[in-house]
Design an enzyme around this catalytic site. Structure first.
Site, PDB file in Angstrom:
ATOM      1  N   SER A  39       3.371  12.150   3.175  1.00 55.27           N
ATOM      2  CA  SER A  39       4.104  11.154   2.417  1.00 55.27           C
ATOM      3  C   SER A  39       3.254  10.664   1.232  1.00 55.27           C
ATOM      4  O   SER A  39       2.828  11.492   0.419  1.00 55.27           O
ATOM      5  CB  SER A  39       4.523  10.009   3.349  1.00 55.27           C
ATOM      6  OG  SER A  39       5.442   9.153   2.729  1.00 55.27           O
ATOM      7  N   ASP A  53      14.866  15.460   2.902  1.00 52.58           N
ATOM      8  CA  ASP A  53      14.019  14.284   3.105  1.00 52.58           C
ATOM      9  C   ASP A  53      14.471  13.162   2.167  1.00 52.58           C
ATOM     10  O   ASP A  53      14.655  13.385   0.970  1.00 52.58           O
ATOM     11  CB  ASP A  53      12.563  14.660   2.824  1.00 52.58           C
ATOM     12  CG  ASP A  53      11.559  13.598   3.243  1.00 52.58           C
ATOM     13  OD1 ASP A  53      11.906  12.407   3.235  1.00 52.58           O
ATOM     14  OD2 ASP A  53      10.429  13.979   3.575  1.00 52.58           O
ATOM     15  N   HIS A  66      11.125  13.237   7.851  1.00 54.06           N
ATOM     16  CA  HIS A  66       9.992  12.937   6.973  1.00 54.06           C
ATOM     17  C   HIS A  66       8.694  13.093   7.761  1.00 54.06           C
ATOM     18  O   HIS A  66       8.537  12.515   8.832  1.00 54.06           O
ATOM     19  CB  HIS A  66      10.130  11.501   6.465  1.00 54.06           C
ATOM     20  CG  HIS A  66       9.071  11.079   5.501  1.00 54.06           C
ATOM     21  ND1 HIS A  66       8.938  11.659   4.262  1.00 54.06           N
ATOM     22  CD2 HIS A  66       8.100  10.131   5.591  1.00 54.06           C
ATOM     23  CE1 HIS A  66       7.929  11.071   3.625  1.00 54.06           C
ATOM     24  NE2 HIS A  66       7.409  10.150   4.410  1.00 54.06           N
TER      25      HIS A  66
END
Length: 540
Positions: free
Chosen positions: A235, A458, A487
């Site tokens: 991320s 995502d 994710h």
């Protein structure tokens, strides 16, 4: 964007001259500005000399032997490397395989920005969950697993914007609402929050950029006595890794970037958040369509629109009477966001919503009531999130821009647009100066191959961001999980994807080209009232 280039081996600092850096620190790379590049070299040289005195981890870290912890000192401002310093807490689990197979240290960042990272070495222990153990098996045998709390986070000079005891305000209203009265209230609260960050976080607030954190990682690399670094970022950790790869391309050995943030400087971070809003709407639609297929289980509606109507009904009911006195529309929406992040949570959220609308609020209350014992960590995480995002690049300072852009977007993408705007609105009045977004990939030719992994749908890091970073790093390879949207693929067992990550970590091979992997199994409800996933047998 144009950057100053270091042409020689000696750079003059305000406090004196920097001579050529020793091999332990490497030469500064030429994308960073000269003062800060020189400051990193000085700090890395000092860290290499001091090393890290690993020992028992702090009792409140949750980490116990064989995981060890130690501290690394870094400058608050790399333009003044002899000025104030802070200490970063680093954790380590030594490679479990034979010494002959050890390939160095693997540094990890879980994202956020603001998520603590000390826990990472625990993935190499036998006590880790079965999927976690599978995913990290190769890395745990081959590498020393290194976690750390980034500057401002957790055990590393934590910052704060409000007193933790005042952090949770429950029950909270529907964050999708944007009446004139709500806008005025949110603007006032955002300004108060920004002012609080300035008062409570002091001088560190002006040095919380992703570039600062990347420089810290290079000091950690030197303190570990590694000439080149292996890195795994998830991320926001992918953006941090991309910034590190741009500032220090010759210090990268292997790098896996999982669920990729769009690094285009024109979008960091205002535009990136608007793109998120569009992607979240699509992922919310995925969940509604899935629930509609299982109307016989959850009885929330046989079409996506009827599922939406059930959700909206729950929001209205909670506005009138919060569940358990603490779960209002805001808490329900936050729980729905989690389902949009991870399809592992589809089953449990559908179960909670169904039970609430059928007269049993206990599952929802248990899941959605904020844990006040974790208020300090949660508030710290949000403070770091704002400090990094508001400082990395300029945000619009005028409310008219925010109002225009979000009002237009919310017409077609209402699920996340205004909630995202309210979260980021303190950046409009942020008290610390904003920097200039890093031109990621400026020295991509000097990088070894980088491996990117991304799910196609995502919401938090839309697929277009992975394509953009792939373009900026010409030697990179992209592994796509087709038709899925969870994710952080590191948390999912997908043999196609994991086998390629394992091969890369073991040999450095990225294969001959990009790969599209079939998606992991979609959740299937089972058990009483659909509370369990038939694929895993787990209640989430």
């Amino acid at each position: 964007m144009r950057r100053a280039v270091i042409l020689g081996v000696s750079v003059v600092l305000a406090a004196g001259a920097l001579t050529a850096a020793p091999a332990s620190a490497f030469m500064p790379d030429p994308v960073d500005d000269p003062l800060r590049a020189a400051g990193v070299a000085l700090a890395a040289d000092a860290a290499a000399g001091a090393g890290i005195a690993f020992g028992p981890c702090p009792k409140d870290s949750g980490m116990a032997a064989p995981v060890q912890c130690g501290k690394v000192a870094v400058p608050v401002d790399y333009a003044q490397p002899n000025g104030r310093r802070i200490e970063l807490l680093v954790s380590r689990l030594r490679a479990t395989g034979p010494a002959s197979g050890r390939q160095g240290a693997l540094l990890f960042n879980p994202g956020g920005p603001g998520a603590p990272g000390l826990w990472f070495p625990a993935v190499g222990l036998k006590s880790a969950g079965p999927v976690t153990r599978k995913v990290w098996a190769t890395a745990a045998r081959t590498y020393d697993l290194i976690g750390f709390d980034a500057r401002g986070v957790g055990h590393s000079a934590p910052i704060s914007c409000v007193r933790p005891e005042n952090y949770f305000h429950t029950p909270s209203p529907d964050p999708r609402t944007a009446t004139t009265a709500v806008k005025n209230r949110e603007r006032a609260e955002a300004r108060t929050r920004a002012d609080g960050c300035g008062r409570r976080s002091g001088a560190l607030l002006a040095h919380m950029t992703s570039a600062d954190m990347a420089r810290d990682m290079d000091v950690i690399r030197a303190a570990l006595h590694e000439s080149r670094m292996n890195y795994y970022g998830v991320s926001y950790g992918t953006y941090l890794g991309a910034v590190y790869a741009t500032l220090f391309p010759r210090h990268v050995r292997r790098m896996v970037l999982d669920s990729v943030v769009d690094p285009d400087p024109q979008g960091v971070w205002y535009g990136t958040n608007l793109s998120q809003d569009v992607a979240f709407e699509g992922r919310w639609a995925d969940w509604r369509a899935w629930v509609a297929r299982y109307d016989s289980v959850y009885k929330l509606g046989s079409t996506p629109s009827r599922v939406q109507a059930s959700f909206d009904l729950a929001m209205r009911k909670l506005a009138k009477k919060p569940a358990g006195g603490s779960v209002g529309p805001g808490e329900l929406h936050a729980t729905a966001e989690n389902a949009a992040y991870y399809d592992q949570r589809w089953v449990v959220f559908a179960y909670q919503l169904s039970r609430y609308l059928h007269g049993d609020d206990k599952p929802l209350v248990a899941a959605a009531t904020p844990d006040r014992s974790g208020a300090k960590d949660a508030e710290n995480g949000d403070a770091v999130y704002l400090a990094v995002q508001c400082s990395d690049a300029a945000w619009p300072r005028d409310w008219a821009t925010w109002d225009r852009d979000n009002s237009r977007l919310a017409l077609r993408h209402p699920f996340e647009t205004w909630p995202n705007a309210w979260m980021n609105l303190p950046c409009a009045t942020w008290p610390a100066p904003a920097g200039e977004a890093v031109d990621v990939g400026a020295l991509a030719a000097e990088l070894p191959p980088v491996l990117l992994t991304q799910s196609e749908r995502d919401a938090a890091t839309p697929y277009e961001g992975a394509l953009e970073l792939h373009r900026r790093l010409p030697g990179s390879r992209l592994i796509t999980e087709v038709g899925r949207g969870s994710h952080g693929l590191v948390s999912i067992w997908n043999q196609c994807l994991v086998s390629r990550v394992d091969r890369y970590l073991t040999s450095g091979s990225v294969g001959d080209g990009d790969v599209r992997c079939a998606g992991h199994p979609v959740p299937v409800p089972s058990g009483a009232q659909g509370a369990k996933d038939a694929n895993t047998g787990r209640y989430y």
